[in-house]
Every structure is written in structure tokens, then in C-alpha cells.
Design an enzyme around this catalytic site. Structure first.
Site, PDB file in Angstrom:
ATOM      1  N   GLY A  17       0.860  -0.835   0.318  1.00 57.76           N
ATOM      2  CA  GLY A  17      -0.172  -0.014   0.155  1.00 57.76           C
ATOM      3  C   GLY A  17       0.315   0.962   0.121  1.00 57.76           C
ATOM      4  O   GLY A  17       2.556   1.150  -0.479  1.00 57.76           O
ATOM      5  N   ARG A  18       0.530   2.876   0.635  1.00 55.87           N
ATOM      6  CA  ARG A  18       0.996   3.453  -0.082  1.00 55.87           C
ATOM      7  C   ARG A  18       2.460   3.934   1.013  1.00 55.87           C
ATOM      8  O   ARG A  18       3.389   4.344   0.546  1.00 55.87           O
ATOM      9  CB  ARG A  18       0.321   4.733   0.109  1.00 55.87           C
ATOM     10  N   MET A  19       2.049   3.082   2.352  1.00 56.94           N
ATOM     11  CA  MET A  19       3.095   2.920   3.069  1.00 56.94           C
ATOM     12  C   MET A  19       4.439   1.872   3.375  1.00 56.94           C
ATOM     13  O   MET A  19       6.009   1.823   3.436  1.00 56.94           O
ATOM     14  CB  MET A  19       2.965   3.042   4.853  1.00 56.94           C
ATOM     15  N   LYS A  38       3.455   3.132  20.354  1.00 57.89           N
ATOM     16  CA  LYS A  38       2.577   3.512  19.168  1.00 57.89           C
ATOM     17  C   LYS A  38       1.095   4.235  19.390  1.00 57.89           C
ATOM     18  O   LYS A  38       0.687   4.708  19.041  1.00 57.89           O
ATOM     19  CB  LYS A  38       3.355   2.169  17.942  1.00 57.89           C
ATOM     20  N   GLU A  67      -1.994  11.858  19.164  1.00 51.17           N
ATOM     21  CA  GLU A  67      -2.359  12.212  17.581  1.00 51.17           C
ATOM     22  C   GLU A  67      -3.685  12.508  16.974  1.00 51.17           C
ATOM     23  O   GLU A  67      -4.008  13.571  16.956  1.00 51.17           O
ATOM     24  CB  GLU A  67      -1.911  11.372  16.687  1.00 51.17           C
ATOM     25  N   TYR A  68      -4.501  11.745  17.843  1.00 47.69           N
ATOM     26  CA  TYR A  68      -5.992  11.665  18.183  1.00 47.69           C
ATOM     27  C   TYR A  68      -6.239  13.291  18.338  1.00 47.69           C
ATOM     28  O   TYR A  68      -7.504  13.873  18.258  1.00 47.69           O
ATOM     29  CB  TYR A  68      -7.036  10.479  18.206  1.00 47.69           C
TER      30      TYR A  68
END
Length: 333
Positions: A9-11, A188, A195-196
Site C-alpha cells: 500500500g502507500r506506506m 505506538k 495524535e487523535y
């Protein structure tokens, strides 16, 4: 070092690209053959089945998984019959740390090693690098150091912390062995809870500014609606994009998330293309559970968890989530 990546995927794909640029050799596999072919054109060795994938990796093998948390156990199950003793499986997605503890024990019993890596950096990690929070046996993590170092942003990505001994470890480089199995994803998990909370704070604050002109608007007059008191106090037509921009410069609340906010508002000042829905990957709920079990008071991260689904400021949060590259991994096996 030669390694294999499952999940492009993108990561996952960008992590392969960054490691290729650093001189590592990659074998790439994904259910999408187009995703594999794309990386083959950029220097990776392609594999179109798990048997081919494993056969192209020298022993002891290093297999990095960038797949959704729901697919990790099945992917590991599919791999274990094909791997041999001393091979290493790395889960770089957003698994629950409790699952990491179980997996490490199960894999160690059959001679395999398991490392959990909380990976932050999103779609911009290809150029910026990836912050990595790592859990697992120290000797195994040390064997993988060259991969972690190549993925990391490097010491130049942030100024040194005054008074800190820069020779104390790898944290200044952007990666850290946090402890035994599960430690990486535990850190993490809390990282994402923070982060949220930050995303919700930005969104709520900007939402208030956006509606600071409510005193200029007509309002329903009925028995069920309280009239706005002193509407003359709410006569401001703020330019939200300009406010986000000025906050980026010298403000105590400047951050990469604010950078993404300002960028989003430049491309779409009303954020009209977003529905205000963000999928729940689990870390926020898991953080909230740990807070409750530890008998700690609620936090911004905890409060933001249900709001990720129901409040109007989710429009901004959904843009931040897209910009940072979360929840975009295709299904892989």
C-alpha cells in the site's frame, strides 16, 4: 541487507522505495500484481506468490509485513509453514500489542523470531523518513538495525534537545528499541492516542473560529430554541486558512499536523470533499482502555476517540488522516 515486504500500500511501497535508495535489496509481494510490477520497475525483486516470495529470500529471512491488523495472523499462518528456523517476521502495521506478545511466544516455539514496529510517517515518510517504535528481543532487533536506520528520518530532522547526551542511543535518529515483544506497538498505541487528541483539538478550535460570525445569521424563533444572547459578540468573519498559516510560524501549537491542516485548507478552504468519517483502526480505543484499567483520569486522547465518528469537526480530522496516509493499505496475504 536483503528483506521481503508483504503489503505494498502507500506506506509499504514507499518504505520499500526508501530502503532501495539506501542500498538494501527488496523482494516485494502483494495481492495486486500491478503493485508488485510497479516496484519491480524501481529495482525491487517481484514475487507473485508466497512460495516464490520465500524462495527468493536468503536464510535467515527477514519478512516485513505492512498489512491491516485483521490480516496479520492469517498472513503469519500462511508464512510459517514456508519459513525456517532463525527467520524473522516484522509487523510494521497497527497491531494490538497484546497480539504481539502472543505471536512472539508462538513463533519462538517453532524457532522463528517476531518483532513489532510501530511506524509513523504516513505517505510523506518516503522523503521525511519514518519514526519507528520497536519491540522484540534485543539481539534480533540489533540484527535489523541497518533497516531501521535507513527508514528513520535521521538526526538532522530535528534540532538536538538542549542538555541531552546525544550518544545515548538511536532515538535522535528517529527509531528506538522500546523493550520486549509488544513494546513497540504499546508506544505506538499511545502515540496515536496523542495524535487523535491533537487532531480533535485543532478541528474543534478551527470549528469555533469558523462559526464566530453566528451573530450575523438569522436564527429559528420557536419554543424549543434558546435565542443567541448578545449576538454582537459574534460578528467575526475569520479566514481559517490564514489563521492556520500564521499559527505555523512561531506559535507554541505549531506542528506537522498543523502543517497538514494549512495545506488542506489551501487546496479546499471548505473541506467540502470530505464526509467527516474516519475509520477506527483501534489504537484510540485501546489507549482509552489502558487509561481506564490504570485508574487514570480521562484525557484529550480518550475524549477524542468517540468524537472521531460523530462530531462535525471530523471533516478536518478526515483530511488530516488522509494527508498523513493512514488506513490506506490494500488487502494482502
Amino acid at each position: 541487507m536483503q528483506f521481503g515486504m508483504i503489503g505494498l500500500g502507500r506506506m509499504g511501497a514507499n518504505m520499500v522505495r526508501r530502503l532501495l535508495r539506501a542500498g538494501h535489496q527488496a523482494v516485494a509481494f502483494d495481492r495486486s500484481e500491478d503493485a508488485v510490477r510497479l516496484l519491480v520497475n524501481e529495482g525491487a525483486v517481484g514475487a507473485y506468490s508466497l512460495d516464490e516470495f520465500v524462495s527468493k529470500l536468503p536464510s535467515p529471512r527477514v519478512v516485513w509485513l505492512m498489512v491491516p491488523a485483521a490480516l496479520v495472523d492469517q498472513t503469519i499462518s500462511d508464512l510459517t509453514s514456508r519459513l525456517t528456523r532463525e527467520d524473522i517476521i516484522i509487523d510494521g502495521g497497527n497491531s494490538h500489542y497484546i497480539d504481539d506478545i502472543r505471536r512472539a511466544k508462538e513463533l519462538r516455539s517453532i524457532g522463528l523470531y517476531y518483532v513489532d514496529v510501530g511506524t509513523s510517517g504516513g505517505i510523506l515518510g518516503l522523503e521525511r523518513g519514518y519514526c519507528q517504535m520497536i519491540g522484540g528481543e534485543e539481539a534480533v532487533v540489533t540484527r535489523l538495525d541497518s533497516l531501521f536506520a535507513a527508514l528513520a528520518p535521521g538526526a538532522a530532522s530535528a534540532p538536538p534537545t538542549p542538555g541531552r547526551n546525544i550518544a545515548t542511543g538511536t532515538a535522535e535518529q528517529g527509531y528506538l528499541h522500546c523493550g520486549p515483544s509488544g513494546a513497540g506497538h504499546f508506544v505506538k498505541m499511545i502515540h496515536n492516542g496523542i495524535e487523535y487528541g491533537l487532531m480533535a483539538a485543532y478541528a474543534e478550535g478551527l470549528n469555533i473560529l469558523q462559526h464566530a460570525n453566528i451573530g450575523k445569521q438569522d436564527h429559528v424563533v420557536d419554543a424549543e430554541t434558546t435565542p443567541l444572547k448578545e449576538p454582537e459578540h459574534y460578528q467575526y468573519d475569520f479566514d481559517i486558512g490564514e489563521i492556520a498559516e500564521v499559527w505555523r510560524r512561531g506559535s507554541v501549537i505549531a506542528s506537522w499536523l498543523l502543517d497538514l491542516t494549512a495545506s488542506a485548507l489551501v487546496s479546499d478552504s471548505k473541506l467540502s470533499k470530505f464526509s467527516g468519517r474516519v475509520s477506527d483502526s483501534g489504537e484510540g480505543r485501546w489507549t482509552a482502555f489502558k487509561i481506564a484499567l490504570a485508574d487514570m483520569p480521562p484525557t484529550a486522547g480518550t475524549a477524542s476517540t468517540p468524537s472521531r465518528r460523530v462530531i462535525s469537526v471530523m471533516v478536518l480530522i478526515s483530511e488530516l488522516t488522509l494527508s498523513s496516509g493512514k488506513y490506506s493499505y490494500p488487502a494482502t496475504a
